[in-house]
Design a protein around this motif. Structure first.
Motif, PDB file in Angstrom:
ATOM      1  N   GLN A   1      -1.522   8.676  -3.690  1.00 61.09           N
ATOM      2  CA  GLN A   1      -2.817   9.278  -3.407  1.00 61.09           C
ATOM      3  C   GLN A   1      -2.670  10.588  -2.652  1.00 61.09           C
ATOM      4  N   SER A   2      -1.774  10.544  -1.672  1.00 59.28           N
ATOM      5  CA  SER A   2      -1.611  11.779  -0.893  1.00 59.28           C
ATOM      6  C   SER A   2      -1.053  12.899  -1.767  1.00 59.28           C
TER       7      SER A   2
ATOM      8  N   LYS B   1      -7.092  23.504  -6.625  1.00 62.13           N
ATOM      9  CA  LYS B   1      -8.349  24.158  -6.264  1.00 62.13           C
ATOM     10  C   LYS B   1      -8.104  25.574  -5.811  1.00 62.13           C
TER      11      LYS B   1
ATOM     12  N   ILE C   1      -0.581   4.770  -1.493  1.00 63.66           N
ATOM     13  CA  ILE C   1      -1.015   5.816  -0.561  1.00 63.66           C
ATOM     14  C   ILE C   1      -0.198   7.088  -0.730  1.00 63.66           C
TER      15      ILE C   1
ATOM     16  N   PHE D   1       0.798  -1.234   0.000  1.00 62.03           N
ATOM     17  CA  PHE D   1       0.000   0.000   0.000  1.00 62.03           C
ATOM     18  C   PHE D   1       0.825   1.277   0.000  1.00 62.03           C
ATOM     19  N   GLN D   2       2.085   1.086   0.246  1.00 60.90           N
ATOM     20  CA  GLN D   2       2.914   2.296   0.439  1.00 60.90           C
ATOM     21  C   GLN D   2       2.835   3.237  -0.762  1.00 60.90           C
TER      22      GLN D   2
ATOM     23  N   PHE E   1      -3.811  14.158  -3.802  1.00 62.33           N
ATOM     24  CA  PHE E   1      -4.643  14.947  -2.899  1.00 62.33           C
ATOM     25  C   PHE E   1      -4.110  16.366  -2.747  1.00 62.33           C
ATOM     26  N   ASP E   2      -2.841  16.438  -2.466  1.00 59.60           N
ATOM     27  CA  ASP E   2      -2.233  17.769  -2.302  1.00 59.60           C
ATOM     28  C   ASP E   2      -2.338  18.580  -3.578  1.00 59.60           C
TER      29      ASP E   2
END
Lengths: 264, 570
Positions: free
Chosen positions: B32-33, B43, B29, B25-26, B36-37
């Motif tokens: 993903q992070s 935005k 994730i 998962f490392q 996300f940032d």
């Protein structure tokens, strides 16, 4: 002696994928918040790793609950923050591992009678240090901790907080030394948890009555004579029954120098 | 280092666990992070860009260009702003310039005014300096004048002092001579008394010897006859004659006068031949008068002068002097009783008093508003009375040089006389045919006599009993003053009065009177008999005035043709 560096390293590198989700009732925005994924170390505590997640979710909750304390739960059960993360995972999902581990984030209705409040990280540090000292008392009658300087304590905590293996183990090694002339500790700091979370802490010495190293098997027969088929789990693995206690305590303790073992 | 299966077991378990939990998962994730940032930053950026866009679009709605592209709009806006600011600067510069121009105009005007002021002040300064110079010159002049006047004053004072001393000396002499006179008179009286006693003794003796009754008569009456009385009479006659030729300067001549008055038959020699003939003035000669003392005759003429002539030398007329000061013709002259002063009445409305000796003008009497026809001394030589054509008579006091009295006569006065030595009665002859009598103390005339014509002249006889009036109707009237009636009237067919101020005069005794005529002759009448005694013709023009010498019987006459003639024996 914690010399099996390999073992220590493997234990230290353990991380869990966690998916934080905001409780549905608390969402005030029109937009649904994305679930927050993060890899957290098994040996850390929840209050240390939830900052970013908390910031992320703060936008989606109402203004009054923004000042409330955040708490987590898994399947409706509030998670106690003073347990290491890895241990909590083993406790709740040991038998059927769920990856990533999905937790729900709450900001309201803090369960006062179940959880302790954790306003800031200093509480976590205080709890951790007290646990370490308790362990040290059991192991060395508290002599090691009392001879250590304040900066060593800080180094210990900082190493854990910042995930620095060498920094942490430079100090922890002294805590893993044998007590006096004896081989091993005076007593083993160990906590046994049953399925329903009830803790049992006994005074266990690493030596058998005949002076040989105690192994798990003997511990179990000592503590729970009526449960022969019980298995012990810690750090996500099942412990072989012929593991000596002293070695187990030296290598497989959590950073707070306690063995947290789940019975399943 | 303990071995054992248990350790390997543990290790393998841990490794598998890690593989399972962590490694799997490392990456996901972390990826993903990261995503996300990225999403959150994108935005944020998006949000900011939207805001910027909104702002630009909003500012763009005011400008003409509404093209898309925020960048060009921004540039245009910046340029527009610059233009705006430049325009504002321009307007403010224009305004400032206008203000400066205004200021310049104001300052110019002010400078002009200041220049004018300066010029005016300069002019004033120059005027003032000129004034100062002139004033200084004036001061200088006044100082010199003052110095002169002081010198003059000093000289006059010295003169005055000298005169004072002379006067004191003369006074002494006078006193001495008066004393002498008194003593002489006393002696004379004594002698006379002695003679009278002797005469009485003789008479007594004579009477005793001849007639006793005649003796009684003689003791009561003082009829003096006889040889002694003849001798006495002759002596008396001689004395009287001598007294007549002596100067009667007011010193004890009273006895002589008395003697003369009591002899009405004193022989006045009638002047028959011309003694002297001379040109007196440059124009008409209006007045002539003999001086009461020495042989001086004064004539006044239309040439504004009064001339003094001396006839003491026989056959020679000598001009003693000229009295000037009159501004118009002199109508009449009069000597005072002492012969020291002479007053001249003039047509310039004033009369003047001179001293005969030094011929200096002493007083000027102004105040009349008409021609002064006659001026006479009033008794003492400090009072003068004048009569004028302004119908008034004025009395003047020479000490205060003021008119002390004015008498309103109502008609122009042609002549006036004063009676007796004190001058308490004044008689004036007027244009309205009246002769008025005045008392010196009253304002109104006390009496008046009406005649037939204008009165041209008056003369009073020596005894103040008879008044002679020459009237324009060609007659001479003799008036008795005691009875206020006309006694006699003299006329002759060829006698015509020459002019309105033609003067007649009594002889020294009062027996004769003379008057000048229009044909140039002087007519002489006997007052007592009324007979025309003589017609003295010598003048070529009308005779204006005649005058008798008070003692010697000489007659002086003057005419309109500058001529003066002295008749008689010199």
């Amino acid at each position: 002696m914690a010399n099996d560096r390999e073992v220590l390293r493997e234990i230290w590198d353990g991380k869990l994928p966690i998916c934080f989700q905001l409780h549905q009732e608390e969402i005030m925005e029109i937009q649904q918040p994305d679930p927050f994924y993060v890899m957290v170390p098994r040996l850390s505590y929840f209050p240390l790793v939830t900052d970013k997640m908390k910031r992320h979710f703060l936008r989606y909750i109402s203004q009054e609950s923004a000042d409330n304390e955040m708490w987590l739960d898994y399947n409706g059960q509030p998670l106690k923050w003073h347990y290491p993360i890895g241990f909590l995972y083993d406790l709740f999902c040991g038998n059927d591992p769920q990856l990533p581990w999905t937790l729900t984030v709450h900001f309201t209705k803090f369960p006062e009678n179940i959880l302790l409040r954790c306003p800031n990280k200093d509480i976590v540090e205080a709890h951790y240090m007290s646990t370490v000292k308790e362990a040290d008392v059991l192991k060395h009658r508290g002599q090691v901790m009392s001879t250590m300087q304040k900066k060593d304590h800080n180094q210990l905590w900082l190493g854990l907080q910042n995930d620095k293996f060498d920094q942490f183990w430079a100090i922890n090694r002294r805590l893993m030394e044998s007590h006096g002339d004896n081989e091993g500790f005076k007593h083993i700091p160990i906590r046994m948890y049953s399925d329903d979370g009830i803790c049992c802490q006994r005074l266990i010495s690493p030596k058998n009555n005949d002076g040989s190293r105690k192994i798990i098997q003997q511990l179990l027969s000592e503590l729970y004579p009526d449960k022969p088929e019980v298995k012990l789990r810690t750090h996500g693995i099942l412990i072989p029954l012929d593991t000596p206690l002293q070695w187990l305590s030296e290598h497989m303790s959590y950073p707070d120098n306690f063995l947290h073992i789940c019975m399943c | 280092m303990e071995g054992g299966d248990w350790k390997n077991n543990i290790i393998s378990q841990l490794q598998s666990r890690n593989k399972r939990e962590t490694i799997a998962f490392q990456d996901i994730i972390t990826f993903q992070s990261r995503l996300f940032d990225n999403v959150s930053t994108l935005k944020n950026e998006n949000l900011q860009l939207t805001l910027l866009n909104e702002r630009i679009r909003y500012s763009n709605t005011e400008s003409v260009l509404s093209s898309g592209g925020g960048v060009t709009n921004e540039r245009i806006q910046a340029l527009e702003q610059k233009i705006l600011s430049q325009q504002e600067e321009l307007t403010s510069m224009h305004r400032r310039r206008g203000e400066s121009a205004q200021q310049i105009i104001n300052l110019n005007a002010r400078a002009h005014d200041l220049e004018k002021n300066l010029q005016a002040k300069d002019i004033i300064i120059s005027e003032n300096t000129a004034l100062i110079a002139s004033l200084r010159a004036e001061i200088q002049m006044y100082e010199t004048n003052m110095a002169e006047l002081q010198g003059l004053n000093q000289v006059l004072r010295d003169e005055h002092q000298a005169l004072q001393i002379a006067f004191a000396a003369i006074e002494d002499k006078l006193r001495k001579s008066q004393d002498e006179n008194r003593s002489l008179v006393e002696r004379l009286i004594k002698y006379k008394a002695k003679d009278a006693d002797k005469m009485n003794e003789e008479n007594e003796h004579f009477l005793k010897s001849s007639n006793p009754t005649a003796f009684f008569i003689n003791t009561f009456g003082r009829v003096s006859f006889g040889k002694k009385s003849d001798k006495v009479r002759k002596e008396l006659e001689e004395a009287a004659r001598e007294g007549g030729s002596r100067s009667s300067g007011g010193s004890g001549g009273s006895t002589d006068d008395k003697i003369m008055d009591s002899l009405p038959y004193y022989a006045t020699s009638l002047p028959t031949k011309v003694a002297l003939r001379f040109d007196a003035h440059d124009g008409e000669v209006n007045a002539v008068k003999w001086s009461p003392t020495d042989r001086l005759v004064a004539t006044g003429g239309a040439d504004r002068k009064v001339k003094l002539w001396d006839v003491s030398k026989p056959g020679l007329i000598e001009n003693k002097g000229t009295l000037v000061g009159s501004n118009a013709g002199v109508m009449s002259v009069d000597f005072d009783a002492t012969g020291v002063y002479i007053v001249g009445a003039s047509n310039d409305f004033a009369s003047r008093v001179w001293t005969v000796g030094d011929q200096r003008l002493r007083h000027t009497l102004t105040g009349h508003s008409g021609k002064v026809m006659a001026a006479k001394f009033l008794g003492e030589p400090t009072k003068v009375i004048t009569g004028s054509h302004d119908r008034t008579l004025k009395i003047w006091d020479l000490r205060s040089r003021m008119c002390t009295e004015t008498k309103f006569a109502g008609s122009s006065c042609n002549d006036l006389v004063t009676s007796d030595g004190a001058g308490s009665t004044i008689i004036s002859g007027h244009f309205d045919k009246r002769i008025r009598f005045w008392d010196i103390r009253t304002e109104m005339s006390a009496n008046h006599i009406m005649l037939q014509g204008k009165v041209t002249s008056l003369d009073l006889s020596r005894d103040s009993n008879y008044l002679l009036a020459c009237v324009r109707d060609d007659t001479i009237q003799l008036i008795d003053l005691r009875m206020n009636t006309i006694v006699r009237s003299f006329s002759h067919e060829s006698f015509k009065v020459g002019c309105d101020w033609s003067r007649a005069a009594f002889g020294p005794v009062g027996r004769l009177l003379a008057v000048g005529a229009a044909d140039g002759a002087a007519y002489v009448w006997n007052t007592h008999s009324g007979r025309l005694e003589a017609v003295l013709k010598d003048h070529t023009s009308a005779v204006t005035a005649v005058s008798w010498h008070p003692q010697s019987g000489l007659l002086a006459s003057v005419d309109r043709g500058k001529r003066a003639v002295i008749w008689g024996d010199l």
